[in-house]
Every structure is written in C-alpha cells, then in structure tokens.
Design a protein around this motif. Structure first.
Motif, PDB file in Angstrom:
ATOM      1  N   VAL A 195      45.508  49.678  25.685  1.00  0.00           N
ATOM      2  CA  VAL A 195      45.117  48.282  25.932  1.00  0.00           C
ATOM      3  C   VAL A 195      45.628  47.756  27.274  1.00  0.00           C
ATOM      4  O   VAL A 195      45.369  46.596  27.611  1.00  0.00           O
ATOM      5  CB  VAL A 195      45.552  47.335  24.788  1.00  0.00           C
ATOM      6  N   ALA A 196      46.334  48.602  28.035  1.00  0.00           N
ATOM      7  CA  ALA A 196      46.840  48.149  29.342  1.00  0.00           C
ATOM      8  C   ALA A 196      45.744  47.575  30.250  1.00  0.00           C
ATOM      9  O   ALA A 196      45.952  46.529  30.863  1.00  0.00           O
ATOM     10  CB  ALA A 196      47.583  49.287  30.031  1.00  0.00           C
ATOM     11  N   PRO A 197      44.569  48.211  30.336  1.00  0.00           N
ATOM     12  CA  PRO A 197      43.529  47.612  31.186  1.00  0.00           C
ATOM     13  C   PRO A 197      43.142  46.202  30.737  1.00  0.00           C
ATOM     14  O   PRO A 197      42.842  45.348  31.573  1.00  0.00           O
ATOM     15  CB  PRO A 197      42.343  48.571  31.037  1.00  0.00           C
ATOM     16  N   VAL A 198      43.168  45.947  29.430  1.00  0.00           N
ATOM     17  CA  VAL A 198      42.844  44.601  28.939  1.00  0.00           C
ATOM     18  C   VAL A 198      43.926  43.622  29.372  1.00  0.00           C
ATOM     19  O   VAL A 198      43.639  42.506  29.797  1.00  0.00           O
ATOM     20  CB  VAL A 198      42.695  44.576  27.405  1.00  0.00           C
ATOM     21  N   LEU A 199      45.178  44.068  29.286  1.00  0.00           N
ATOM     22  CA  LEU A 199      46.281  43.194  29.703  1.00  0.00           C
ATOM     23  C   LEU A 199      46.116  42.811  31.175  1.00  0.00           C
ATOM     24  O   LEU A 199      46.212  41.631  31.537  1.00  0.00           O
ATOM     25  CB  LEU A 199      47.620  43.906  29.483  1.00  0.00           C
ATOM     26  N   ILE A 200      45.825  43.803  32.001  1.00  0.00           N
ATOM     27  CA  ILE A 200      45.672  43.526  33.428  1.00  0.00           C
ATOM     28  C   ILE A 200      44.454  42.639  33.676  1.00  0.00           C
ATOM     29  O   ILE A 200      44.542  41.589  34.333  1.00  0.00           O
ATOM     30  CB  ILE A 200      45.538  44.850  34.227  1.00  0.00           C
ATOM     31  N   GLY A 201      43.306  43.048  33.142  1.00  0.00           N
ATOM     32  CA  GLY A 201      42.058  42.332  33.399  1.00  0.00           C
ATOM     33  C   GLY A 201      42.094  40.909  32.870  1.00  0.00           C
ATOM     34  O   GLY A 201      41.740  39.952  33.577  1.00  0.00           O
ATOM     35  N   ALA A 202      42.553  40.753  31.615  1.00  0.00           N
ATOM     36  CA  ALA A 202      42.548  39.430  31.014  1.00  0.00           C
ATOM     37  C   ALA A 202      43.563  38.515  31.712  1.00  0.00           C
ATOM     38  O   ALA A 202      43.310  37.322  31.908  1.00  0.00           O
ATOM     39  CB  ALA A 202      42.870  39.534  29.525  1.00  0.00           C
ATOM     40  N   THR A 203      44.698  39.069  32.117  1.00  0.00           N
ATOM     41  CA  THR A 203      45.697  38.257  32.818  1.00  0.00           C
ATOM     42  C   THR A 203      45.132  37.744  34.134  1.00  0.00           C
ATOM     43  O   THR A 203      45.223  36.556  34.443  1.00  0.00           O
ATOM     44  CB  THR A 203      46.968  39.099  33.086  1.00  0.00           C
ATOM     45  N   ARG A 204      44.514  38.654  34.893  1.00  0.00           N
ATOM     46  CA  ARG A 204      43.971  38.246  36.186  1.00  0.00           C
ATOM     47  C   ARG A 204      42.843  37.220  36.021  1.00  0.00           C
ATOM     48  O   ARG A 204      42.755  36.243  36.762  1.00  0.00           O
ATOM     49  CB  ARG A 204      43.471  39.478  36.971  1.00  0.00           C
ATOM     50  N   ALA A 205      41.984  37.446  35.047  1.00  0.00           N
ATOM     51  CA  ALA A 205      40.871  36.511  34.837  1.00  0.00           C
ATOM     52  C   ALA A 205      41.402  35.150  34.382  1.00  0.00           C
ATOM     53  O   ALA A 205      40.917  34.097  34.825  1.00  0.00           O
ATOM     54  CB  ALA A 205      39.898  37.079  33.814  1.00  0.00           C
ATOM     55  N   THR A 206      42.424  35.159  33.520  1.00  0.00           N
ATOM     56  CA  THR A 206      42.996  33.890  33.061  1.00  0.00           C
ATOM     57  C   THR A 206      43.667  33.156  34.213  1.00  0.00           C
ATOM     58  O   THR A 206      43.552  31.934  34.347  1.00  0.00           O
ATOM     59  CB  THR A 206      44.011  34.141  31.916  1.00  0.00           C
ATOM     60  N   GLU A 207      44.358  33.911  35.076  1.00  0.00           N
ATOM     61  CA  GLU A 207      44.966  33.287  36.268  1.00  0.00           C
ATOM     62  C   GLU A 207      43.904  32.596  37.116  1.00  0.00           C
ATOM     63  O   GLU A 207      44.100  31.483  37.595  1.00  0.00           O
ATOM     64  CB  GLU A 207      45.679  34.347  37.119  1.00  0.00           C
ATOM     65  N   ALA A 208      42.762  33.283  37.285  1.00  0.00           N
ATOM     66  CA  ALA A 208      41.676  32.713  38.079  1.00  0.00           C
ATOM     67  C   ALA A 208      41.138  31.453  37.410  1.00  0.00           C
ATOM     68  O   ALA A 208      40.849  30.449  38.079  1.00  0.00           O
ATOM     69  CB  ALA A 208      40.561  33.739  38.260  1.00  0.00           C
ATOM     70  N   ALA A 209      41.012  31.492  36.084  1.00  0.00           N
ATOM     71  CA  ALA A 209      40.470  30.336  35.367  1.00  0.00           C
ATOM     72  C   ALA A 209      41.427  29.147  35.444  1.00  0.00           C
ATOM     73  O   ALA A 209      41.007  27.994  35.524  1.00  0.00           O
ATOM     74  CB  ALA A 209      40.198  30.709  33.917  1.00  0.00           C
ATOM     75  N   LEU A 210      42.723  29.443  35.427  1.00  0.00           N
ATOM     76  CA  LEU A 210      43.708  28.354  35.442  1.00  0.00           C
ATOM     77  C   LEU A 210      44.081  27.930  36.863  1.00  0.00           C
ATOM     78  O   LEU A 210      44.784  26.949  37.055  1.00  0.00           O
ATOM     79  CB  LEU A 210      44.987  28.784  34.703  1.00  0.00           C
TER      80      LEU A 210
END
Lengths: 250, 227
Positions: free
Chosen positions: B174-189
C-alpha cells in the motif's frame, strides 16, 4: 544441469552429500576459485579510484549482488508463472521459485548493506530516498513476506499455488512502488549509483565479481531446491515411515 | 446467483455484523484518534503538524486498515465461515467483491472522521477549490486499499501468526497509495502553496493501483483462500 532429479537420501554412496552431484561440486569449486580471484583483483591488484579512492572496491561486491538479487526475483516470478500455467504445472517450479527467492533475499541483503556503506563513503550518508534505493528496500521486504507465505503450511500444492500468486502480485507491486517513489522525489531521480569511469583492471574485477557471484547463485539455488525437494519427501513419506516403524515394534 | 448478487449479500452481511457489534465505532475509531494524538506528541510543533497533516491522515488510515482487515476476516475464520461458503459453492469472486465493498464502506466512515479530526487537531483548512480533488482522492485511494486489504486479509486468514504476517505483507504493497494519496491531499488542501492541478497526476496513479489490484484480486482470491 539437472534440476529435476533429487538424489535419494538413502542411497549409500550419496548419503554423505545428499544434495550434491559431480556437476554441483564442479560448480562450487568454480565459484570458490572465482571468489578467490575476486578477492585478489578487487582488494589487491585493481587500483584506487581517482574520486572514490579505495571505496570503489565495494562496488565489486555491490553491483554483482544487486544484479543477482534482481535475477533471482525474476527467476522466482517466471517459475511461479510456470507453476500456475496448467500445462507446465509441476512442484519442481514451485521449489525453484522458493529456492531462488531465498537466495535473492540473501543477495538483496548484501546489496543493501554494501550499498549503504558505499553511500557513506561517496555521498556522505548511508541512505537517500532515491527511487532505486527505495524500490530495492521494498523488494527486500516483499520477498521476506513471500518467504513467510511459503511457510504458512498446508499441502505442497496449496503452498505452491498460494506462493506463486504472491510472487506474481509482488511483480505487480514493484513497478508501482518504483514509479510512485520516482514521482515522489523527482529531484533525486538522477542520483543513481553510477560507477563513474572505471579503468580496465577495475572493469575486469567487476566482471569477475559478476561471473563468480552468478556461479555462486546457481550453486546455492540448485542445493536449496534439492533440500526443499527432500523436505517435501520427508513430509510425504514421514507418516508412512512412522507407521511402518510402529508396526515393526509391535 | 451471479458474482454481483453474491457480493451484495456478503457486503450486507459484513455491514450488518459491524452494525450489531459496533467494533468500528467503539474500537477502531478511538484507536485511529489515539494514533493522531500520538503523532501530535511525537512531532510537538503546530506548524509541522499542519504541514504533515495530509500524510498523517493517510498513515493513520493505513494502521486502522490493518485492524479493520483483521476484524473483517476474524469474523469469517472464527466458525470456519469462509470454508463453509466455499463448500456451499459460492464463487470466490463474489466473496472478494463483497468483502471489498464492506471494507470500502467502513474505511470511508473512518477517513471522514480522521479528516475531521485533522481539521480540529492539526488546524488543517479545506478550501472550496480543492473539494473535488479531495473527494476523488478519497474515492480512488479507498477503493485501492479495500481491494488490497481483502486480498491479503484473505491470504492471511486462518494462517498461524496472521496478526504479524498481515502488516508485513500489506504495508509494502500500500506504499504507493500512501505516497499518491498524501500528495493529492496536499494539493487539495494547498499545503505549502500546492495547487489542485498538482494533485491530478497522482489520481491517475491511485486509479491505476485500484484497477490493477481489483482485477488481480478478482482473479487470485479464489486460489489464496483455497484450503
């Protein structure tokens, strides 16, 4: 190379060396001689690097073990696929996959340790979060997980099917991890383990490293998969033998 | 019955079990919140917390995922229910999709609470401009996590030492999800000046991940739970 025949554990002459044959003995001696050469060339005959000084000698171990670790995991993936494919389904493929993964984990461990030592000398730090390093670390952990799945128990067929699926899932995972880490730290993607310019003697040392480690890999895998085959035989026949022994007693 | 019908039955059963036992609400949510508070103790700096809040939301989600997956399959193995389903001739594809659906619903509730906690505890601000990206990130990442959770949960179910085996197998995946979702959430916030447009390429990765493990899981689940 005969991967399929496992010598009988009871045949008198071979009982001392139950997993070795003339071929593997020759192979083992060749690997040993190669490693002797590697020590000679890598530590004594090859010159220091201009920039990395004597630290370059770590590469003669690091590069071959990295190459073998990836080769080993490739072999595990291919033999797992061969097991899952109905026409080639044979427990021999499963044992080859398991043996190769074990040896791959060993070489991957050597790669990580030697790489971080080299990194400390060349970059001033043991670790950087570069895509290649991170993927390698993930691969290491993933195949440790694969080996844990192999030990889950059940029949040989269950073990084979389960671990073959795991090996294929691992091959699915690795590119995803690699690309996500590469995107995650775009600044580091060029900071790879480049050797710089190597002179003839250095290249030759590296070449000896590759050859002797490859021989060592083949030797280890043949022995390991024969031991695994014997393990399976013990499981299969253990109960029968125990019953027979019990009958003789009474 | 087709796979989809089975999936709906299995998902409804799982959610009913959850609703009656209230494990998610009474145990997993408090655990996840506790993890958030522990992060605050460890990082001990308000600015740092706001900066890393998106990553912490997803990290807490991963830890909670482990707990939820363990629970989801403990229900199945306790009375040999998984074996019984197979003996009854229920198709593994249906079981996989059903359990994934139930997991998806539970994770969605969990993430909603975790995100709310981030706003309260870590002073995260959600802007109107990033809402679409945020919702898409959650949908894509959670789907991927639900598939992976079900796949590896099914593999570890009934095995000796499954409590320790599951994190070892699942976290690297699940590491790719952690990286991808974190970056996308940072962009959204808008963390550190990121704009929503920075986040969309990561959505691609999250969708690819969910699709690969959805297809892989559908094909492989039967062999993994085969006893």
């Amino acid at each position: 190379m005969n991967l399929t025949s496992s010598p009988s554990p009871t045949s008198g002459a071979r009982a001392k060396h139950p997993t070795s044959t003339r071929f593997t003995r020759a192979l083992g001696i060749a690997a040993l001689v190669g490693i002797g050469w590697l020590v000679l060339f890598g530590l004594f005959l090859s010159p220091n690097d201009r920039v990395q000084k004597t630290g370059v000698r770590i590469l003669y171990i690091h590069v071959p073990s990295a190459w073998l670790a990836y080769l080993a995991f490739g072999v595990t993936g291919l033999s797992s696929a061969a097991y899952l494919w109905k026409r080639t389904r044979n427990l021999q493929w499963d044992r080859l996959a398991g043996a190769s993964a074990e040896v791959g984990v060993l070489f991957m461990g050597i790669t990580l340790v030697s790489g971080s030592l080299w990194g400390r000398i060349s970059w001033g730090q043991f670790w950087t979060w570069d895509a290649r390093l991170t993927t390698t670390a993930f691969l290491f952990v993933t195949y440790i997980g694969y080996l844990a799945v192999r030990d889950l128990g059940g029949t040989h067929q269950q073990r084979a099917k389960r671990s073959a699926v795991m090996a294929l899932l691992a091959m699915l995972e690795v590119p995803l991890v690699h690309f996500s880490v590469k995107w995650w730290r775009p600044l580091h993607q060029n900071e790879t383990v480049e050797k710089g310019k190597l002179n003839g003697l250095m290249l030759f040392s590296l070449f000896i490293g590759l050859i002797s480690f490859t021989l060592l890999y083949v030797w280890l895998v043949i022995h390991r998969q024969r031991v695994l085959a014997l393990n399976d035989q013990v499981d299969d026949r253990g109960l029968d033998l125990a019953l027979a022994a019990r009958r003789e007693e009474s | 019955m087709n796979a989809w019908g089975i999936a709906r039955l299995v998902a409804a059963k799982d959610l009913r079990v959850e609703w009656r036992s209230r494990i998610l609400i009474n145990q997993v949510l408090p655990f996840a919140t506790l993890v958030r508070v522990m992060f605050a103790f460890a990082l001990d700096n308000d600015q740092t917390l706001t900066r890393v809040a998106p990553g912490l939301v997803w990290l807490a989600t991963m830890f909670s995922l482990l707990v939820v997956v363990q629970r989801s399959f403990a229900v199945e193995t306790a009375d040999g229910a998984l074996d019984a389903l197979q003996v009854a001739g229920v198709r593994a594809t249906g079981i996989f999709l059903g359990k994934s659906l139930a997991l998806l619903a539970q994770l969605a509730v969990l993430e909603l609470v975790l995100m709310g906690a981030a706003v309260v505890l870590y002073r995260t601000e959600v802007h109107a401009g990033g809402v679409v990206l945020l919702v898409t990130t959650y949908a894509a990442a959670t789907t991927g996590l639900a598939f992976v959770g079900t796949l590896y949960g099914g593999l570890a179910a009934g095995a000796k030492g499954r409590e320790t085996l599951l994190p070892l197998l699942m976290l690297p995946v699940v590491a790719p999800v952690l990286i991808g979702a974190t970056r996308a959430t940072e962009a959204a916030l808008g963390t550190e000046g990121a704009t929503p447009s920075d986040g969309w390429p990561w959505i691609g990765l999250l969708i690819l991940f969910a699709a690969l493990f959805g297809v892989g899981g559908t094909m492989a689940f039967g062999s993994l739970i085969d006893e």
